[in-house]
Design an enzyme around this catalytic site. Structure first.
Site, PDB file in Angstrom:
ATOM      1  N   THR A 258       0.874  -1.308  -0.144  1.00 48.09           N
ATOM      2  CA  THR A 258      -0.010  -0.155   0.058  1.00 48.09           C
ATOM      3  C   THR A 258       0.935   1.299  -0.036  1.00 48.09           C
ATOM      4  OG1 THR A 258      -1.746  -1.062   1.336  1.00 48.09           O
ATOM      5  CG2 THR A 258      -2.054   1.035   1.001  1.00 48.09           C
TER       6      THR A 258
ATOM      7  N   ASP B 250      -6.753   0.187   3.279  1.00 49.66           N
ATOM      8  CA  ASP B 250      -5.853   0.196   2.144  1.00 49.66           C
ATOM      9  C   ASP B 250      -6.486   1.410   1.026  1.00 49.66           C
ATOM     10  OD1 ASP B 250      -4.095  -1.232   3.408  1.00 49.66           O
ATOM     11  OD2 ASP B 250      -4.081  -2.923   1.858  1.00 49.66           O
TER      12      ASP B 250
ATOM     13  N   SER C 213      -9.293  -7.289   3.300  1.00 48.26           N
ATOM     14  CA  SER C 213      -9.815  -7.906   4.537  1.00 48.26           C
ATOM     15  C   SER C 213      -9.159  -7.450   5.659  1.00 48.26           C
ATOM     16  CB  SER C 213      -9.593  -9.468   4.297  1.00 48.26           C
ATOM     17  OG  SER C 213      -8.286  -9.861   4.175  1.00 48.26           O
TER      18      SER C 213
ATOM     19  N   LYS D 275      -8.047  -2.073  -5.903  1.00 49.27           N
ATOM     20  CA  LYS D 275      -7.827  -3.036  -5.157  1.00 49.27           C
ATOM     21  C   LYS D 275      -8.841  -4.307  -5.288  1.00 49.27           C
ATOM     22  CE  LYS D 275      -6.090  -4.693  -0.509  1.00 49.27           C
ATOM     23  NZ  LYS D 275      -4.752  -4.986  -0.391  1.00 49.27           N
TER      24      LYS D 275
ATOM     25  N   GLU E 194      -3.607  -2.095  -6.096  1.00 45.89           N
ATOM     26  CA  GLU E 194      -2.688  -2.909  -5.229  1.00 45.89           C
ATOM     27  C   GLU E 194      -3.224  -4.268  -5.028  1.00 45.89           C
ATOM     28  OE1 GLU E 194      -2.982  -1.686  -1.261  1.00 45.89           O
ATOM     29  OE2 GLU E 194      -1.971  -3.323  -0.479  1.00 45.89           O
TER      30      GLU E 194
END
Ligand SMILES: Nc1ncnc2c1ncn2[C@@H]1O[C@H](COP(=O)(O)OP(=O)(O)OP(=O)(O)O)[C@@H](O)[C@H]1O
Ligand SMILES: [Mg+2]
Length: 227
Positions: free
Chosen positions: A26, A60, A51, A47, A121
């Site tokens: 990140t 993130d 989780s 992304k 990401e």
């Protein structure tokens, strides 16, 4: 017709993966996104799944949005969001759903359609399952973006990074660079040696990202994809 043409158009941007979880993906993606945005590009971020949201802290997707200056809603950045800190395929299963790879590709393309650069990401490393049979690596391939690998510079860096390079190249992914993060102000002989070994044995260029204050965006170091 327009939709069909868009679906074939190559994306511009980068797919940031890492040697594992908590290795700086990140941070690296955020530094790249901010560098591109400061340079004048319209940047979208993406992304596939996040989780561990139960753990609190800035997620993130929020940091990536802040870095890029984008106004994408959460759903446009990360279609699947889960509370427990688990591999996405298991987090989805426990939530009673299944991640749909087609939806991920559509969502990434939709994010990119409003921007000049897409900074993605991954989740965990390249071999993390999004469904029982579809890995992060499969998504990176489908998006066709060059890959940047985030890695910690300390003990284990050579092995983890070379394994990740092999896994990427085995399926034809183009690797732009490896970024070692956080890179100390005064690197030890081991850290410098690790960097050299990764460049030589991995035949890849390496960049480094110094430790920086994530709250003070104006002080972030520049990081261009490929550096
Ligand atoms: N250059 C850096 N400056 C400041 N902090 C850093 C830097 N590199 C890594 N870190 C710290 O290392 C930790 C892990 O980084 P990050 O959250 O980017 O990892 P990640 O690979 O994205 O993790 P995840 O697998 O959970 O997505 C964070 O606490 C982050 O702030
Ligand atoms: Mg992350």
């Amino acid at each position: 017709m327009v939709a069909a043409r868009d679906a074939r158009r190559p994306l511009r941007g980068v797919f940031v993966t890492g040697t594992g979880t908590e290795v700086g993906k990140t941070v690296v993606a955020a530094a790249i996104a901010r560098t591109l945005a400061v340079g004048g590009a319209r940047v979208a971020v993406f992304k596939p799944a996040v989780s561990g949201l139960d753990g609190g802290g800035e997620p993130d997707h929020a940091l990536l949005r802040r870095a890029s200056g984008s106004t994408q809603p959460d759903d446009g950045i990360v279609p699947y969001r889960y509370g427990p800190p688990l591999s996405p395929h298991l987090a989805a299963e426990l939530a009673g759903e299944r991640i749909d790879p087609r939806r991920l590709v559509r969502a990434a393309r939709a994010a990119a359609s409003g921007a000049e650069q897409l900074v993605c990401e991954g989740a965990g490393g390249l071999m993390v399952p999004l469904t029982p049979g579809y890995l992060i690596r499969d998504l990176a391939r489908e998006l066709g973006l060059p890959v940047v690998i985030a890695a910690s510079p300390g003990l284990g860096a050579i092995n983890h990074t070379l394994l990740t390079l092999e896994a990427a190249r085995a399926v034809g992914l183009e690797v732009s660079s490896v970024v070692l993060t956080p890179w100390p102000d005064d690197p030890s002989a081991m850290e410098r040696s690790n960097r050299d070994a990764i460049e030589r044995l991995g035949a890849v260029s390496t960049g480094v990202l110094p430790r920086f204050d994530l709250e003070a965006a104006d002080s972030w170091p520049t990081l261009r994809p490929g550096e």
